[in-house]
Design an enzyme around this catalytic site. Structure first.
Site, PDB file in Angstrom:
ATOM      1  CG  LEU A 234       2.487  -4.298   4.498  1.00 60.31           C
ATOM      2  CD1 LEU A 234       2.359  -2.781   4.558  1.00 60.31           C
ATOM      3  CD2 LEU A 234       1.451  -4.947   5.410  1.00 60.31           C
TER       4      LEU A 234
ATOM      5  CB  SER B  53       0.622 -10.172  -8.614  1.00 64.18           C
ATOM      6  OG  SER B  53       1.862  -9.526  -8.353  1.00 64.18           O
TER       7      SER B  53
ATOM      8  CB  VAL C 156       0.429   2.502   7.890  1.00 68.45           C
ATOM      9  CG1 VAL C 156      -0.771   1.694   8.343  1.00 68.45           C
ATOM     10  CG2 VAL C 156       1.722   1.861   8.383  1.00 68.45           C
ATOM     11  CE1 TYR C 157      -0.506   2.616   0.794  1.00 67.40           C
ATOM     12  CE2 TYR C 157      -1.806   0.727   0.113  1.00 67.40           C
ATOM     13  CZ  TYR C 157      -0.738   1.581  -0.083  1.00 67.40           C
ATOM     14  OH  TYR C 157       0.070   1.396  -1.172  1.00 67.40           O
TER      15      TYR C 157
ATOM     16  CE  LYS D 116      -4.987 -14.629 -10.034  1.00 65.68           C
ATOM     17  NZ  LYS D 116      -3.855 -15.317 -10.745  1.00 65.68           N
TER      18      LYS D 116
ATOM     19  CE1 TYR E 277      -3.850 -10.156  -8.730  1.00 69.27           C
ATOM     20  CE2 TYR E 277      -4.833  -9.825  -6.560  1.00 69.27           C
ATOM     21  CZ  TYR E 277      -4.068 -10.593  -7.437  1.00 69.27           C
ATOM     22  OH  TYR E 277      -3.547 -11.791  -7.013  1.00 69.27           O
TER      23      TYR E 277
ATOM     24  CB  THR F 147      -5.829 -14.075  -5.121  1.00 66.88           C
ATOM     25  OG1 THR F 147      -6.048 -13.255  -3.978  1.00 66.88           O
ATOM     26  CG2 THR F 147      -6.699 -13.516  -6.240  1.00 66.88           C
ATOM     27  CG  ASP F 148      -7.351 -14.263   0.150  1.00 63.32           C
ATOM     28  OD1 ASP F 148      -6.832 -13.457  -0.649  1.00 63.32           O
ATOM     29  OD2 ASP F 148      -7.111 -14.245   1.384  1.00 63.32           O
ATOM     30  CD  GLU F 149      -6.105  -9.411  -2.979  1.00 60.82           C
ATOM     31  OE1 GLU F 149      -6.517  -8.403  -3.561  1.00 60.82           O
ATOM     32  OE2 GLU F 149      -4.935  -9.546  -2.584  1.00 60.82           O
TER      33      GLU F 149
HETATM   34  P1  NAD Z   1       4.649 -11.544  -9.115  1.00 61.81           P
HETATM   35  O1  NAD Z   1       4.067 -10.254  -9.571  1.00 61.81           O
HETATM   36  O2  NAD Z   1       5.778 -11.542  -8.143  1.00 61.81           O
HETATM   37  O3  NAD Z   1       5.162 -12.373 -10.393  1.00 61.81           O
HETATM   38  C1  NAD Z   1       4.428 -12.463 -11.591  1.00 61.81           C
HETATM   39  C2  NAD Z   1       5.325 -13.098 -12.645  1.00 61.81           C
HETATM   40  O4  NAD Z   1       4.554 -13.245 -13.855  1.00 61.81           O
HETATM   41  C3  NAD Z   1       6.543 -12.240 -13.009  1.00 61.81           C
HETATM   42  O5  NAD Z   1       7.696 -13.051 -13.099  1.00 61.81           O
HETATM   43  C4  NAD Z   1       6.173 -11.656 -14.367  1.00 61.81           C
HETATM   44  O6  NAD Z   1       7.302 -11.387 -15.183  1.00 61.81           O
HETATM   45  C5  NAD Z   1       5.308 -12.749 -14.952  1.00 61.81           C
HETATM   46  N1  NAD Z   1       4.369 -12.263 -15.976  1.00 61.81           N
HETATM   47  C6  NAD Z   1       3.534 -11.188 -15.871  1.00 61.81           C
HETATM   48  N2  NAD Z   1       2.848 -11.049 -17.016  1.00 61.81           N
HETATM   49  C7  NAD Z   1       3.226 -12.058 -17.845  1.00 61.81           C
HETATM   50  C8  NAD Z   1       2.845 -12.455 -19.152  1.00 61.81           C
HETATM   51  N3  NAD Z   1       1.921 -11.780 -19.866  1.00 61.81           N
HETATM   52  N4  NAD Z   1       3.428 -13.564 -19.687  1.00 61.81           N
HETATM   53  C9  NAD Z   1       4.372 -14.250 -18.991  1.00 61.81           C
HETATM   54  N5  NAD Z   1       4.770 -13.917 -17.764  1.00 61.81           N
HETATM   55  C10 NAD Z   1       4.199 -12.834 -17.195  1.00 61.81           C
HETATM   56  O7  NAD Z   1       3.426 -12.393  -8.576  1.00 61.81           O
HETATM   57  P2  NAD Z   1       3.338 -13.396  -7.330  1.00 61.81           P
HETATM   58  O8  NAD Z   1       3.126 -12.620  -6.109  1.00 61.81           O
HETATM   59  O9  NAD Z   1       4.458 -14.369  -7.413  1.00 61.81           O
HETATM   60  O10 NAD Z   1       1.970 -14.138  -7.660  1.00 61.81           O
HETATM   61  C11 NAD Z   1       1.936 -15.288  -8.508  1.00 61.81           C
HETATM   62  C12 NAD Z   1       0.511 -15.764  -8.668  1.00 61.81           C
HETATM   63  O11 NAD Z   1      -0.039 -16.075  -7.398  1.00 61.81           O
HETATM   64  C13 NAD Z   1      -0.432 -14.727  -9.285  1.00 61.81           C
HETATM   65  O12 NAD Z   1      -1.289 -15.397 -10.177  1.00 61.81           O
HETATM   66  C14 NAD Z   1      -1.191 -14.163  -8.096  1.00 61.81           C
HETATM   67  O13 NAD Z   1      -2.479 -13.740  -8.484  1.00 61.81           O
HETATM   68  C15 NAD Z   1      -1.254 -15.383  -7.194  1.00 61.81           C
HETATM   69  N6  NAD Z   1      -1.337 -15.092  -5.750  1.00 61.81           N
HETATM   70  C16 NAD Z   1      -0.435 -14.271  -5.151  1.00 61.81           C
HETATM   71  C17 NAD Z   1      -0.495 -14.030  -3.790  1.00 61.81           C
HETATM   72  C18 NAD Z   1       0.517 -13.165  -3.090  1.00 61.81           C
HETATM   73  O14 NAD Z   1       0.375 -12.896  -1.892  1.00 61.81           O
HETATM   74  N7  NAD Z   1       1.573 -12.705  -3.745  1.00 61.81           N
HETATM   75  C19 NAD Z   1      -1.496 -14.639  -3.032  1.00 61.81           C
HETATM   76  C20 NAD Z   1      -2.418 -15.491  -3.668  1.00 61.81           C
HETATM   77  C21 NAD Z   1      -2.321 -15.709  -5.029  1.00 61.81           C
HETATM   78  P1  TYD Z   2      -0.367  -5.759  -0.369  1.00 61.50           P
HETATM   79  O1  TYD Z   2       0.943  -6.326   0.076  1.00 61.50           O
HETATM   80  O2  TYD Z   2      -0.380  -4.798  -1.510  1.00 61.50           O
HETATM   81  O3  TYD Z   2      -1.324  -7.014  -0.650  1.00 61.50           O
HETATM   82  P2  TYD Z   2      -2.943  -7.028  -0.945  1.00 61.50           P
HETATM   83  O4  TYD Z   2      -3.435  -5.679  -1.150  1.00 61.50           O
HETATM   84  O5  TYD Z   2      -3.011  -7.854  -2.194  1.00 61.50           O
HETATM   85  O6  TYD Z   2      -3.536  -7.704   0.241  1.00 61.50           O
HETATM   86  O7  TYD Z   2      -1.043  -5.033   0.872  1.00 61.50           O
HETATM   87  C1  TYD Z   2      -1.272  -5.723   2.087  1.00 61.50           C
HETATM   88  C2  TYD Z   2      -2.006  -4.775   3.015  1.00 61.50           C
HETATM   89  O8  TYD Z   2      -1.123  -3.708   3.367  1.00 61.50           O
HETATM   90  C3  TYD Z   2      -3.212  -4.107   2.387  1.00 61.50           C
HETATM   91  O9  TYD Z   2      -4.230  -3.961   3.370  1.00 61.50           O
HETATM   92  C4  TYD Z   2      -2.704  -2.744   1.947  1.00 61.50           C
HETATM   93  C5  TYD Z   2      -1.656  -2.438   2.987  1.00 61.50           C
HETATM   94  N1  TYD Z   2      -0.514  -1.598   2.520  1.00 61.50           N
HETATM   95  C6  TYD Z   2      -0.122  -0.467   3.252  1.00 61.50           C
HETATM   96  O10 TYD Z   2      -0.725  -0.127   4.299  1.00 61.50           O
HETATM   97  N2  TYD Z   2       0.937   0.276   2.809  1.00 61.50           N
HETATM   98  C7  TYD Z   2       1.622  -0.044   1.665  1.00 61.50           C
HETATM   99  O11 TYD Z   2       2.576   0.699   1.283  1.00 61.50           O
HETATM  100  C8  TYD Z   2       1.240  -1.221   0.940  1.00 61.50           C
HETATM  101  C9  TYD Z   2       1.957  -1.611  -0.321  1.00 61.50           C
HETATM  102  C10 TYD Z   2       0.160  -1.960   1.404  1.00 61.50           C
END
Ligand code: NAD
Ligand code: TYD
Length: 365
Positions: free
Chosen positions: A209, A93, A225-226, A173, A169, A144-146
């Site tokens: 972040l 993710s 901060v990127y 997705k 990524y 994801t919205d990405e």
């Molecule tokens: P995360 O990285 O915290 O957790 C991912 C989990 O999946 C972990 O527990 C990992 O062990 C497990 N995993 C990875 N590969 C695996 C495999 N091959 N088989 C079984 N388990 C496996 O992710 P998250 O932030 O909780 O995101 C969960 C879902 O939500 C993802 O599909 C991500 O794309 C989506 N999503 C996340 C966000 C966000 O802001 N975090 C936003 C929108 C959508």
């Molecule tokens: P992140 O949490 O990695 O989520 P995503 O890239 O999936 O949106 O990053 C959120 C925003 O923060 C993104 O614009 C990248 C920025 N960022 C930083 O500026 N510094 C950091 O150390 C990280 C991890 C992200």
């Protein structure tokens, strides 16, 4: 809630030991006793059994350690547990990791999703006589919205916005979303897709972040901060995302996609400033007497860094009646407090492999 209940559901959650998955497992078991959950998780660096401490005692919960791309294991779980519902979270993710190592993203996010779809097709369609009734089955793919790419100053992603993924990524997705959609159109698999904006809240791994900045700011380390810090994300409290998923699962129209967002666009720098201020207030200034904003360090931008994401969540709001319940200021306070109260959790997940990642990514110890 009472009204939305139906008979006991046999749910396969994938990735339930990660950030959103573990919040979902906890929230669902606490609030919906008619859900029996099997959690399949490989326990990668991002998956922590400690995220679900106490949950294993619940008789409606079972944990299986394994890979979603292991077809034999997944097929066995579908048969043994009479799975009629899938909520598919498991994924690689983190965008930065996808830039340095994309292969695992293709394997888990694309091949893994394909494996789950095949297992569902086999259990629900090919074995229709012995399997659960297709009418009550649901395969909900959490995305994801990405996948929609990057926005300029104005506009918001709608369900009809063309896909334009720009990182390994988001490309992986997007690919998995297309497979899910294809299984609905080609085979009639009862699928649902949700595309959500950035989540924040308890149990988020400190590579993202918000938890990274909280962790560093607590330790008096630089806050990276990127670029110019003005990239925009639309933030949603994780429990609101969980409720949105449950709403789509119970009321969503099969074959449809629902965008989920927090209606809460923020520049990265605003978030970093806010975390510094909340921590100064709750934990006092730094040992040298300075405020935490003094730790902010602008670093080299992420390759291909998407500028702005924003979600138009009108469809889920008007069709299904869901909207976020936690505003950003409250959610951030709650989140910072949670990390302050769970320093042992932070220490346990930022072990050797995290330090190695951090050093490689940010060039410091
Ligand atoms: P995360 O990285 O915290 O957790 C991912 C989990 O999946 C972990 O527990 C990992 O062990 C497990 N995993 C990875 N590969 C695996 C495999 N091959 N088989 C079984 N388990 C496996 O992710 P998250 O932030 O909780 O995101 C969960 C879902 O939500 C993802 O599909 C991500 O794309 C989506 N999503 C996340 C966000 C966000 O802001 N975090 C936003 C929108 C959508
Ligand atoms: P992140 O949490 O990695 O989520 P995503 O890239 O999936 O949106 O990053 C959120 C925003 O923060 C993104 O614009 C990248 C920025 N960022 C930083 O500026 N510094 C950091 O150390 C990280 C991890 C992200």
């Amino acid at each position: 809630r009472q009204q939305r209940r139906f008979n006991l559901k046999h749910v396969l959650i994938t990735g339930g030991c990660g950030f959103i998955g573990s919040n979902f497992v906890r929230h669902t078991l606490e609030n919906y006793p008619d859900y029996k959950i099997v959690n399949l998780d490989k326990l990668t660096y991002a998956g922590n059994p400690g995220n679900l401490t106490g949950v294993e005692k619940n008789s409606n919960y079972r944990f299986v350690k394994g890979d979603i791309a292991d077809a034999a294991l997944v097929g066995k779980i579908f048969a043994e547990e009479k799975i009629d519902t899938v909520v598919h979270f498991a994924a690689e993710s983190h965008v930065d990791r996808s830039i340095t190592g994309p292969a695992e993203f293709v394997r888990t996010n694309i091949v893994g999703t394909f494996t789950l779809l095949e297992a569902a097709r086999e259990a629900w369609l090919n074995n229709a006589k012995t399997g659960p009734s297709k009418n009550t089955c649901r395969f909900l793919h959490v995305s994801t919205d990405e996948v929609y790419g990057s926005l300029g100053e104005t506009g918001a992603f709608q369900e009809t916005t063309p896909y334009d993924p720009r990182s390994p990524y988001s490309a992986s997705k997007a690919s998995s979303d297309h497979l899910v959609s294809a299984y609905f159109h080609t085979y009639g698999l009862p699928t649902l897709i949700t595309n959500c904006s950035n989540n924040y809240g308890p149990y988020q791994f400190p590579e993202k972040l918000i938890p990274l900045v909280i962790n560093n700011a607590l330790q008096g380390k630089a806050l990276p901060v990127y670029g110019d810090g003005k990239n925009v994300r639309d933030w949603l409290y994780v429990i609101d995302h969980c409720e949105a998923i449950l709403t789509v699962l119970q009321k969503g129209r099969i074959g449809e996609t629902y965008n989920i967002g927090g209606n809460s666009e923020k520049q990265n720098i605003e978030i970093v400033n806010l975390i510094c201020d909340i921590l100064d207030e709750k934990a006092g200034s730094l040992p040298n007497g300075e405020k935490r904003r003094s730790l902010i360090t602008y670093v080299k931008d992420r390759a291909g860094h998407d500028r702005r994401y924003a979600i138009d969540a009108a469809k889920i709001r008007t069709e299904l009646g869901w909207s976020p319940s936690v505003n950003f200021a409250d959610g951030m306070r709650r989140t910072v407090e949670w990390y302050l109260d769970h320093k042992a959790w932070i220490a346990s997940v930022t072990d050797g492999s995290y330090r190695e990642y951090y050093e490689k990514m940010y060039g410091e110890k």
